[in-house]
Design a protein around this motif. Structure first.
Motif, PDB file in Angstrom:
ATOM      1  N   GLY A 138      52.595  37.008  36.110  1.00  0.00           N
ATOM      2  CA  GLY A 138      53.176  37.433  37.391  1.00  0.00           C
ATOM      3  C   GLY A 138      52.914  38.902  37.658  1.00  0.00           C
ATOM      4  O   GLY A 138      52.553  39.295  38.770  1.00  0.00           O
ATOM      5  N   LEU A 139      53.050  39.715  36.597  1.00  0.00           N
ATOM      6  CA  LEU A 139      52.809  41.155  36.758  1.00  0.00           C
ATOM      7  C   LEU A 139      51.375  41.414  37.188  1.00  0.00           C
ATOM      8  O   LEU A 139      51.121  42.217  38.087  1.00  0.00           O
ATOM      9  CB  LEU A 139      53.123  41.869  35.436  1.00  0.00           C
ATOM     10  CG  LEU A 139      52.826  43.365  35.394  1.00  0.00           C
ATOM     11  CD1 LEU A 139      53.644  44.094  36.445  1.00  0.00           C
ATOM     12  CD2 LEU A 139      53.124  43.933  34.023  1.00  0.00           C
ATOM     13  N   GLY A 140      50.444  40.684  36.545  1.00  0.00           N
ATOM     14  CA  GLY A 140      49.037  40.858  36.913  1.00  0.00           C
ATOM     15  C   GLY A 140      48.800  40.524  38.367  1.00  0.00           C
ATOM     16  O   GLY A 140      48.186  41.300  39.108  1.00  0.00           O
ATOM     17  N   VAL A 141      49.316  39.385  38.801  1.00  0.00           N
ATOM     18  CA  VAL A 141      49.127  38.968  40.195  1.00  0.00           C
ATOM     19  C   VAL A 141      49.745  40.005  41.122  1.00  0.00           C
ATOM     20  O   VAL A 141      49.141  40.423  42.122  1.00  0.00           O
ATOM     21  CB  VAL A 141      49.755  37.580  40.434  1.00  0.00           C
ATOM     22  CG1 VAL A 141      49.667  37.218  41.905  1.00  0.00           C
ATOM     23  CG2 VAL A 141      49.045  36.536  39.596  1.00  0.00           C
ATOM     24  N   ALA A 142      50.971  40.449  40.771  1.00  0.00           N
ATOM     25  CA  ALA A 142      51.668  41.396  41.631  1.00  0.00           C
ATOM     26  C   ALA A 142      50.898  42.701  41.748  1.00  0.00           C
ATOM     27  O   ALA A 142      50.780  43.278  42.835  1.00  0.00           O
ATOM     28  CB  ALA A 142      53.068  41.670  41.081  1.00  0.00           C
ATOM     29  N   MET A 143      50.336  43.150  40.601  1.00  0.00           N
ATOM     30  CA  MET A 143      49.587  44.410  40.644  1.00  0.00           C
ATOM     31  C   MET A 143      48.392  44.289  41.573  1.00  0.00           C
ATOM     32  O   MET A 143      48.172  45.148  42.441  1.00  0.00           O
ATOM     33  CB  MET A 143      49.123  44.778  39.231  1.00  0.00           C
ATOM     34  CG  MET A 143      50.132  45.585  38.451  1.00  0.00           C
ATOM     35  SD  MET A 143      49.799  45.562  36.693  1.00  0.00           S
ATOM     36  CE  MET A 143      48.400  46.619  36.612  1.00  0.00           C
ATOM     37  N   VAL A 144      47.633  43.224  41.397  1.00  0.00           N
ATOM     38  CA  VAL A 144      46.450  43.053  42.246  1.00  0.00           C
ATOM     39  C   VAL A 144      46.865  42.939  43.705  1.00  0.00           C
ATOM     40  O   VAL A 144      46.266  43.562  44.583  1.00  0.00           O
ATOM     41  CB  VAL A 144      45.654  41.812  41.807  1.00  0.00           C
ATOM     42  CG1 VAL A 144      44.548  41.536  42.800  1.00  0.00           C
ATOM     43  CG2 VAL A 144      45.085  42.029  40.427  1.00  0.00           C
ATOM     44  N   ALA A 145      47.921  42.142  43.948  1.00  0.00           N
ATOM     45  CA  ALA A 145      48.364  41.953  45.328  1.00  0.00           C
ATOM     46  C   ALA A 145      48.751  43.296  45.941  1.00  0.00           C
ATOM     47  O   ALA A 145      48.380  43.606  47.075  1.00  0.00           O
ATOM     48  CB  ALA A 145      49.555  40.993  45.355  1.00  0.00           C
ATOM     49  N   LEU A 175      57.761  45.649  46.169  1.00  0.00           N
ATOM     50  CA  LEU A 175      56.768  45.281  45.158  1.00  0.00           C
ATOM     51  C   LEU A 175      56.224  46.470  44.378  1.00  0.00           C
ATOM     52  O   LEU A 175      56.152  46.410  43.143  1.00  0.00           O
ATOM     53  CB  LEU A 175      55.631  44.491  45.823  1.00  0.00           C
ATOM     54  CG  LEU A 175      54.687  43.839  44.821  1.00  0.00           C
ATOM     55  CD1 LEU A 175      55.463  42.853  43.967  1.00  0.00           C
ATOM     56  CD2 LEU A 175      53.558  43.130  45.519  1.00  0.00           C
ATOM     57  N   PRO A 176      55.851  47.576  45.046  1.00  0.00           N
ATOM     58  CA  PRO A 176      55.283  48.675  44.258  1.00  0.00           C
ATOM     59  C   PRO A 176      56.252  49.169  43.189  1.00  0.00           C
ATOM     60  O   PRO A 176      55.852  49.365  42.023  1.00  0.00           O
ATOM     61  CB  PRO A 176      55.000  49.766  45.289  1.00  0.00           C
ATOM     62  CG  PRO A 176      55.332  49.216  46.600  1.00  0.00           C
ATOM     63  CD  PRO A 176      55.862  47.849  46.458  1.00  0.00           C
ATOM     64  N   ASP A 225      48.909  37.032  49.510  1.00  0.00           N
ATOM     65  CA  ASP A 225      49.494  37.909  50.512  1.00  0.00           C
ATOM     66  C   ASP A 225      50.915  38.247  50.082  1.00  0.00           C
ATOM     67  O   ASP A 225      51.666  37.358  49.674  1.00  0.00           O
ATOM     68  CB  ASP A 225      49.517  37.219  51.877  1.00  0.00           C
ATOM     69  CG  ASP A 225      48.259  37.541  52.653  1.00  0.00           C
ATOM     70  OD1 ASP A 225      47.685  38.617  52.398  1.00  0.00           O
ATOM     71  OD2 ASP A 225      47.867  36.721  53.503  1.00  0.00           O
ATOM     72  N   VAL A 226      51.259  39.507  50.166  1.00  0.00           N
ATOM     73  CA  VAL A 226      52.624  39.881  49.824  1.00  0.00           C
ATOM     74  C   VAL A 226      53.516  39.545  51.011  1.00  0.00           C
ATOM     75  O   VAL A 226      53.233  39.966  52.128  1.00  0.00           O
ATOM     76  CB  VAL A 226      52.713  41.388  49.528  1.00  0.00           C
ATOM     77  CG1 VAL A 226      54.102  41.749  49.080  1.00  0.00           C
ATOM     78  CG2 VAL A 226      51.700  41.759  48.479  1.00  0.00           C
ATOM     79  N   ALA A 270      58.127  46.985  35.966  1.00  0.00           N
ATOM     80  CA  ALA A 270      57.617  46.012  35.000  1.00  0.00           C
ATOM     81  C   ALA A 270      56.697  46.693  33.994  1.00  0.00           C
ATOM     82  O   ALA A 270      56.751  46.414  32.790  1.00  0.00           O
ATOM     83  CB  ALA A 270      56.870  44.902  35.740  1.00  0.00           C
ATOM     84  N   LEU A 271      55.853  47.604  34.490  1.00  0.00           N
ATOM     85  CA  LEU A 271      54.968  48.328  33.582  1.00  0.00           C
ATOM     86  C   LEU A 271      55.791  49.116  32.570  1.00  0.00           C
ATOM     87  O   LEU A 271      55.445  49.173  31.382  1.00  0.00           O
ATOM     88  CB  LEU A 271      54.079  49.283  34.380  1.00  0.00           C
ATOM     89  CG  LEU A 271      52.862  48.639  35.043  1.00  0.00           C
ATOM     90  CD1 LEU A 271      52.096  49.687  35.819  1.00  0.00           C
ATOM     91  CD2 LEU A 271      51.967  48.012  33.994  1.00  0.00           C
ATOM     92  N   ASP A 272      56.888  49.701  33.055  1.00  0.00           N
ATOM     93  CA  ASP A 272      57.762  50.437  32.147  1.00  0.00           C
ATOM     94  C   ASP A 272      58.258  49.512  31.040  1.00  0.00           C
ATOM     95  O   ASP A 272      58.218  49.861  29.856  1.00  0.00           O
ATOM     96  CB  ASP A 272      58.932  51.016  32.937  1.00  0.00           C
ATOM     97  CG  ASP A 272      59.970  51.634  32.028  1.00  0.00           C
ATOM     98  OD1 ASP A 272      59.568  52.420  31.160  1.00  0.00           O
ATOM     99  OD2 ASP A 272      61.161  51.314  32.200  1.00  0.00           O
TER     100      ASP A 272
END
Lengths: 110, 275
Positions: B66-73, A29-30, A20-21, A36-38
């Motif tokens: 962490g990035l993976g978890v964050a993306m899914v979340a 977060l988005p 859960d966020v 992070a992807l960048d």
């Protein structure tokens, strides 16, 4: 390789555990994910350019995430949160595109 | 940390030897260089992908995890939530809208309950008759079979050059309807849902089969302020007609009377059906 596996493991963990966020993190977060992807795409490009550096990557990853979240936070405080988020997404999107283009040129030379 | 870093950069660097060959070669260059750079690209990637047990690599892996978890979340969050992701302003607007709708529906429910109670209790016939008469009058005004009076606007369109076309009048009528006009009359023609406008053989405007001569007078019953504003929108009806050379004048009137009637017509094809 290991980081890629880590990413996949992270995705699986997320799918399995249903994290859960936290409410306080929800607006950030988005943007943080996109930042992070960048950083990740920038790292792949750096690898292909032969100038990859672990330390630079870790620092840029973290600072990207923090700065992105900070900008959104600041925007929310100033009352221009949605516009600023859009701006950040546009900037990061442009960077991701240019990084992916560089990667593509390296790998496929097209 | 610095030791790690040296080691890692060393691990990457051999690929860098080929850099000049692969560096931003324009797409149209000679074929050998192309294949060479394709190879170096993949081999560089491959070499960088080798598992290395260093502190930095572990750190990067943790970040990737962490990035993976964050993306899914985040994806989950976006899919599951309807309202939670909306901003405060949007939520307030939404709440306002819902509240107003609820108030409106509450009033409607009250009114219907009163009608029902009246119908049910005692004076049944009288109340039913009253309700039916009310309905008849409403429908009569809508269908144009009854004269109507009330506040509204009168728009007189002087058109010496005969420049105003039927489409301009149609625009005006549509704009009036949008602005909440409940009954509309054009010269001596009642404008209702199935009214039509055209041009006759002699070039004169025709509405519902009747020839019209300028000046055209549009009388509309409704909220006069809203309708007058709607007419005066920049680039709207009045502006457009002025550009054609006509001179429209809009006046708000306390009691506009729409007296033209329309013959009652029975639909040929549409039959009433139970809802």
């Amino acid at each position: 390789m290991i980081p890629a596996i880590g990413l996949v493991v992270g995705l699986v963990v997320g799918i399995v555990l249903h994290p859960d966020v936290p409410l306080s993190l929800q607006p950030y977060l988005p943007i943080a994910v996109i930042a992070a992807l960048d950083a990740v795409f920038g790292a792949v490009r750096a690898v292909l350019d032969g100038i990859f550096d672990d330390k630079v990557f870790v620092v840029s990853f973290l600072s990207n995430v923090v700065v992105a979240a900070l900008i959104v936070y600041l925007g929310d405080q100033l009352g221009v949160g949605s516009q600023l988020s859009t701006g950040v997404v546009v900037v990061l999107g442009v960077r991701i595109f240019s990084n992916v283009a560089a990667i593509r040129r390296h790998l496929f030379h097209a | 940390m610095s030791a790690d870093r040296d080691e890692d950069t060393n691990a990457v660097r051999p690929a860098g030897e080929h850099k000049p060959a692969g560096e931003d070669t324009p797409a149209g260059e000679a074929a050998p260089a192309e294949t060479e750079s394709v190879r170096t690209g993949w081999s560089r990637l491959w070499r960088a992908a080798r598992p290395r047990a260093t502190k930095a690599n572990a750190l990067i892996t943790v970040l990737a995890l962490g990035l993976g978890v964050a993306m899914v979340a985040q994806v989950r969050e976006t899919r599951s939530s309807g309202l939670e992701n909306l901003r405060q302003d949007d939520l307030v607007a939404l709440l306002d809208g819902v509240n107003q709708q609820s108030i409106k529906l509450g009033q409607e429910a009250d009114r219907l309950t009163t009608t029902r109670d009246r119908l049910r209790s005692g004076g049944g016939d009288q109340a039913a008759l009253q309700a039916a008469t009310d309905r008849l009058q409403t429908l009569g005004i809508l269908a144009g079979t009854l004269p109507a009076t009330g506040p509204g606007i009168r728009m007189t369109i002087e058109d010496p050059g005969k420049a105003v076309k039927s489409s301009d009048i149609l625009n005006a009528v549509e704009e009036l309807r949008d602005a909440g006009a409940e009954a509309i009359q054009l010269n001596d023609v009642r404008i209702v849902a199935d009214s039509w406008f055209g041009t006759g053989a002699d070039g004169r405007m025709v509405a519902d089969g009747k020839s019209l001569t300028p000046p055209y007078v549009l009388t509309a019953i409704g909220d006069s302020h809203t309708m007058a504003t709607a007419m005066a929108i920049p680039g709207g009806v009045v502006d457009a007609m002025k550009q054609l050379g006509a001179t429209p004048t809009v006046t708000s009137v306390q009691t506009a009377s729409v007296t033209a009637l329309r013959a009652e017509s029975t639909p040929r094809y549409a039959q009433p059906s139970s809802p």
